[in-house]
Design a protein around this motif. Structure first.
Motif, PDB file in Angstrom:
ATOM      1  N   ILE A  69       0.822  -1.208   0.000  1.00  0.00           N
ATOM      2  CA  ILE A  69       0.000   0.000   0.000  1.00  0.00           C
ATOM      3  C   ILE A  69       0.861   1.265   0.000  1.00  0.00           C
ATOM      4  CG2 ILE A  69      -0.238   0.114   2.505  1.00  0.00           C
ATOM      5  CD1 ILE A  69      -2.991   0.924  -0.020  1.00  0.00           C
ATOM      6  N   VAL A  70       2.059   1.192   0.544  1.00  0.00           N
ATOM      7  CA  VAL A  70       2.950   2.357   0.543  1.00  0.00           C
ATOM      8  C   VAL A  70       3.385   2.673  -0.886  1.00  0.00           C
ATOM      9  CG1 VAL A  70       5.163   3.250   1.376  1.00  0.00           C
ATOM     10  CG2 VAL A  70       3.715   1.899   2.893  1.00  0.00           C
ATOM     11  N   ASP A  71       3.689   1.644  -1.676  1.00  0.00           N
ATOM     12  CA  ASP A  71       4.056   1.865  -3.077  1.00  0.00           C
ATOM     13  C   ASP A  71       2.910   2.502  -3.860  1.00  0.00           C
ATOM     14  OD1 ASP A  71       6.488   0.753  -2.509  1.00  0.00           O
ATOM     15  OD2 ASP A  71       6.089  -1.159  -3.521  1.00  0.00           O
ATOM     16  N   VAL A  72       1.706   2.033  -3.605  1.00  0.00           N
ATOM     17  CA  VAL A  72       0.542   2.599  -4.287  1.00  0.00           C
ATOM     18  C   VAL A  72       0.369   4.065  -3.901  1.00  0.00           C
ATOM     19  CG1 VAL A  72      -1.975   2.464  -4.523  1.00  0.00           C
ATOM     20  CG2 VAL A  72      -0.614   0.378  -4.489  1.00  0.00           C
TER      21      VAL A  72
ATOM     22  N   ILE B  64      15.200   5.400 -11.812  1.00  0.00           N
ATOM     23  CA  ILE B  64      16.472   5.698 -11.147  1.00  0.00           C
ATOM     24  C   ILE B  64      16.453   5.312  -9.679  1.00  0.00           C
ATOM     25  CG2 ILE B  64      18.026   7.574 -10.441  1.00  0.00           C
ATOM     26  CD1 ILE B  64      17.155   9.016 -13.047  1.00  0.00           C
ATOM     27  N   PHE B  65      15.413   5.731  -8.952  1.00  0.00           N
ATOM     28  CA  PHE B  65      15.384   5.559  -7.499  1.00  0.00           C
ATOM     29  C   PHE B  65      14.506   4.416  -7.024  1.00  0.00           C
ATOM     30  CE2 PHE B  65      15.980  10.195  -8.216  1.00  0.00           C
ATOM     31  CZ  PHE B  65      17.273  10.291  -7.731  1.00  0.00           C
ATOM     32  N   GLY B  66      13.668   3.876  -7.896  1.00  0.00           N
ATOM     33  CA  GLY B  66      12.689   2.887  -7.463  1.00  0.00           C
ATOM     34  C   GLY B  66      11.471   3.622  -6.921  1.00  0.00           C
ATOM     35  N   ILE B  67      10.557   2.901  -6.342  1.00  0.00           N
ATOM     36  CA  ILE B  67       9.354   3.524  -5.794  1.00  0.00           C
ATOM     37  C   ILE B  67       9.693   4.031  -4.393  1.00  0.00           C
ATOM     38  CG2 ILE B  67       6.926   3.216  -5.214  1.00  0.00           C
ATOM     39  CD1 ILE B  67       6.794   1.037  -7.319  1.00  0.00           C
ATOM     40  N   GLU B  68      10.208   5.233  -4.358  1.00  0.00           N
ATOM     41  CA  GLU B  68      10.612   5.906  -3.127  1.00  0.00           C
ATOM     42  C   GLU B  68      10.029   7.310  -3.128  1.00  0.00           C
ATOM     43  OE1 GLU B  68      12.377   4.591  -0.601  1.00  0.00           O
ATOM     44  OE2 GLU B  68      12.496   2.678  -1.658  1.00  0.00           O
ATOM     45  N   PRO B  69       9.842   7.915  -1.965  1.00  0.00           N
ATOM     46  CA  PRO B  69       9.275   9.272  -1.919  1.00  0.00           C
ATOM     47  C   PRO B  69      10.112  10.325  -2.642  1.00  0.00           C
ATOM     48  CG  PRO B  69       9.132   8.250   0.238  1.00  0.00           C
ATOM     49  CD  PRO B  69       9.934   7.325  -0.628  1.00  0.00           C
TER      50      PRO B  69
END
Length: 129
Positions: free
Chosen positions: A48-51, A96-101
């Motif tokens: 859910i964080v990725d979404v 580049i960073f992936g699913i990150e904030p």
């Protein structure tokens, strides 16, 4: 999620463009189709964080174009450029960073660059006297 799916389905069916003789049957069918789509998305994104991060990135994609429109922006190419720049920033940030904030920074940068981009359109020569 079920409340949201029902609300979207009923709004879709009861809108002016989609008047139905049997709205209950149409709402049921739309709910079933939307639940299948929602289930597929839930299986694809199990975290859910990725979404939430992706949804935030998508909403940021439209932030600068909407602000531009609210400030009486008249150049539609700037709107499209800012939206495209934001989407490129979203995809590039994820690559580049992936699913990150931190992808919020790439989305904002892409939106600003797209908004400031100077589109030159080729004008046809006027042959009138």
């Amino acid at each position: 999620a079920d409340t949201n799916v029902y609300a979207i389905s009923s709004h879709y069916v009861l809108s002016k463009k989609n008047k139905s003789i049997f709205p209950v049957k149409s709402i049921r069918m739309t709910t079933i189709i939307l639940m299948i789509i929602t289930t597929f998305i839930a299986l694809l994104f199990t975290n859910i964080v990725d979404v939430s991060i992706i949804a935030g990135g998508i909403s940021l994609t439209l932030s600068f174009p909407i602000i531009y429109l609210l400030l009486n922006g008249e150049n539609s190419k700037r709107f499209v450029g800012s939206t495209t720049g934001g989407l490129i920033g979203l995809v590039g940030g994820i690559a580049i960073f992936g699913i990150e904030p931190i992808i919020a920074i790439t989305v904002i940068a892409g939106g600003i660059l797209g908004l400031l981009w100077n589109f030159k359109s080729k004008k046809k020569k006027d042959f009138s006297p």
